[in-house]
Motif scaffolding. Sequence first.
Motif, short mmCIF file in Angstrom:
data_model
loop_
_atom_site.label_atom_id
_atom_site.label_comp_id
_atom_site.label_asym_id
_atom_site.label_seq_id
_atom_site.Cartn_x
_atom_site.Cartn_y
_atom_site.Cartn_z
N GLU A 74 0.83 -1.31 -0.03
CA GLU A 74 0.02 -0.03 -0.06
C GLU A 74 0.91 1.21 0.06
O GLU A 74 1.91 1.41 0.69
CB GLU A 74 -0.95 -0.14 1.20
CG GLU A 74 -1.85 1.08 1.40
CD GLU A 74 -2.69 1.15 2.67
OE1 GLU A 74 -3.76 0.28 2.63
OE2 GLU A 74 -2.05 1.71 3.60
N LEU A 75 0.30 2.28 -0.80
CA LEU A 75 1.20 3.63 -0.98
C LEU A 75 0.87 4.36 0.32
O LEU A 75 -0.21 4.63 0.71
CB LEU A 75 0.80 4.15 -2.17
CG LEU A 75 1.37 3.64 -3.36
CD1 LEU A 75 0.91 4.49 -4.49
CD2 LEU A 75 2.98 3.63 -3.51
N LYS A 76 1.81 4.64 1.12
CA LYS A 76 1.58 5.68 2.40
C LYS A 76 0.89 6.96 1.92
O LYS A 76 0.07 7.48 2.75
CB LYS A 76 2.96 5.87 3.03
CG LYS A 76 3.52 4.63 3.75
CD LYS A 76 4.82 5.34 4.31
CE LYS A 76 5.37 4.21 5.56
NZ LYS A 76 6.41 4.78 6.40
N GLU A 77 1.33 7.76 0.59
CA GLU A 77 0.74 8.87 0.55
C GLU A 77 -0.69 8.92 0.14
O GLU A 77 -1.14 9.94 0.58
CB GLU A 77 1.62 9.22 -0.81
CG GLU A 77 1.32 8.57 -1.88
CD GLU A 77 2.12 9.14 -3.34
OE1 GLU A 77 2.76 10.31 -3.08
OE2 GLU A 77 1.80 8.68 -4.28
N ASN A 78 -1.25 7.83 -0.46
CA ASN A 78 -2.57 7.85 -0.77
C ASN A 78 -3.45 6.63 -0.12
O ASN A 78 -4.73 6.59 -0.64
CB ASN A 78 -2.88 8.33 -1.93
CG ASN A 78 -2.11 7.23 -2.85
OD1 ASN A 78 -1.89 6.07 -2.45
ND2 ASN A 78 -2.20 7.58 -4.43
N GLY A 79 -2.91 5.62 0.47
CA GLY A 79 -3.28 4.28 0.91
C GLY A 79 -3.94 3.65 -0.23
O GLY A 79 -4.76 2.55 -0.11
N LYS A 80 -3.29 3.66 -1.53
CA LYS A 80 -3.39 2.96 -2.67
C LYS A 80 -3.07 1.56 -2.59
O LYS A 80 -1.79 1.29 -2.28
CB LYS A 80 -3.27 3.53 -3.98
CG LYS A 80 -3.17 2.48 -5.14
CD LYS A 80 -4.57 2.70 -5.71
CE LYS A 80 -4.70 1.99 -6.94
NZ LYS A 80 -5.89 1.74 -7.41
N PHE A 81 -3.80 0.45 -2.83
CA PHE A 81 -3.22 -0.86 -2.84
C PHE A 81 -2.80 -1.32 -4.35
O PHE A 81 -3.45 -1.02 -5.21
CB PHE A 81 -4.46 -1.92 -2.61
CG PHE A 81 -4.09 -3.39 -2.33
CD1 PHE A 81 -3.59 -3.91 -1.49
CD2 PHE A 81 -4.15 -4.20 -3.64
CE1 PHE A 81 -3.51 -5.27 -1.23
CE2 PHE A 81 -3.72 -5.53 -3.59
CZ PHE A 81 -3.41 -6.00 -2.27
N ILE A 82 -1.45 -1.48 -4.41
CA ILE A 82 -0.76 -1.43 -5.54
C ILE A 82 -0.25 -2.90 -6.10
O ILE A 82 0.29 -3.05 -7.22
CB ILE A 82 0.21 -0.45 -5.73
CG1 ILE A 82 1.41 -0.67 -4.65
CG2 ILE A 82 -0.39 0.99 -5.80
CD1 ILE A 82 2.60 0.35 -5.03
N GLY A 83 -0.22 -4.02 -4.98
CA GLY A 83 0.38 -5.16 -5.37
C GLY A 83 0.46 -6.00 -4.16
O GLY A 83 -0.05 -5.89 -2.87
N THR A 84 1.15 -7.28 -4.10
CA THR A 84 1.50 -8.18 -3.11
C THR A 84 2.84 -8.53 -2.99
O THR A 84 3.56 -8.58 -3.93
CB THR A 84 0.48 -9.30 -3.07
OG1 THR A 84 0.76 -10.05 -4.20
CG2 THR A 84 -0.93 -8.84 -2.93
N ILE A 85 3.38 -9.08 -1.87
CA ILE A 85 4.69 -9.49 -1.67
C ILE A 85 4.57 -10.72 -0.59
O ILE A 85 4.00 -10.38 0.38
CB ILE A 85 5.89 -8.47 -1.45
CG1 ILE A 85 7.11 -9.32 -1.45
CG2 ILE A 85 5.49 -7.74 0.08
CD1 ILE A 85 8.36 -8.25 -1.38
N ASP A 86 5.32 -11.95 -0.96
CA ASP A 86 5.07 -13.07 -0.24
C ASP A 86 6.38 -13.75 0.22
O ASP A 86 7.18 -13.77 -0.63
CB ASP A 86 4.21 -13.94 -0.87
CG ASP A 86 2.88 -13.45 -1.22
OD1 ASP A 86 2.16 -12.74 -0.53
OD2 ASP A 86 2.26 -13.54 -2.39
N LEU A 87 6.39 -14.34 1.24
CA LEU A 87 7.49 -15.21 1.73
C LEU A 87 6.69 -16.56 1.58
O LEU A 87 5.64 -17.02 2.20
CB LEU A 87 8.04 -15.05 3.21
CG LEU A 87 8.96 -14.14 3.44
CD1 LEU A 87 9.25 -13.84 4.83
CD2 LEU A 87 10.19 -14.41 2.81
N LEU A 88 7.38 -17.47 0.57
CA LEU A 88 6.59 -18.69 0.37
C LEU A 88 7.60 -19.85 0.48
O LEU A 88 8.58 -19.75 0.77
CB LEU A 88 6.24 -18.63 -1.13
CG LEU A 88 5.35 -17.61 -1.61
CD1 LEU A 88 5.47 -17.23 -3.16
CD2 LEU A 88 3.87 -17.50 -1.39
#
Length: 202
Positions: A74-88
């Motif tokens: 999530e972007l701090k500046e506007n709260g926009k959800f832009i992707g994911t990152i995972d430990l798999l």
Amino acid sequence: MENLYVKLAAYREVETERLHLRPVTLEDAPAMFEYASDETVTRYTFATNQSLEETRNNIALFYLASPLGRWGIELKENGKFIGTIDLLDLDLCLKKGSIGYVLNKSYWNQGLATEATKAVIALAFEQLGMNKLIAVHDQDNPASGRVMAKSGMKYSHEEPYAMLDLHEEVRMVTRVHYVLTKEEYLAEKMSQDIDKRPISMI
């Protein structure tokens, strides 16, 4: 001794300069569908989502059912959800795993994937006590490899005939492997810390 999942439970949220890594929720479905339905984004990652319902189902299946080690970006500046990152693929005995990420293409080439990856790598080695991280990318998707390299991971090897392409049935994928061990990470961190020390004036 606490296992990796117990340790991960303490790090459901991670902050970086520009990003807030936090749990994925069903409310993120519209923003995730925005990129999960984009064939440019999904070309080398997963099957393109055909509906918002499919995206909601995937969030429930992957992110709600097994939330530890999975973060929304999530972007701090506007709260926009832009992707994911995972430990798999966490191995509790050997303390190793793999790292994967996907980002809305509107936010490519801004260093955001690298920023998120560096944060998860630091968490893995400094807080979770992991020994090794692995990341792989399709040979035809070198941009993902550049993120791995900029994040400090080391090129390891190529794996021909690794799998069939999810989007092109007759194509056999060559996967490129990157690896980073705790020793390599800590040595690089120490080197950077030394470089940042102020010069003493005599």
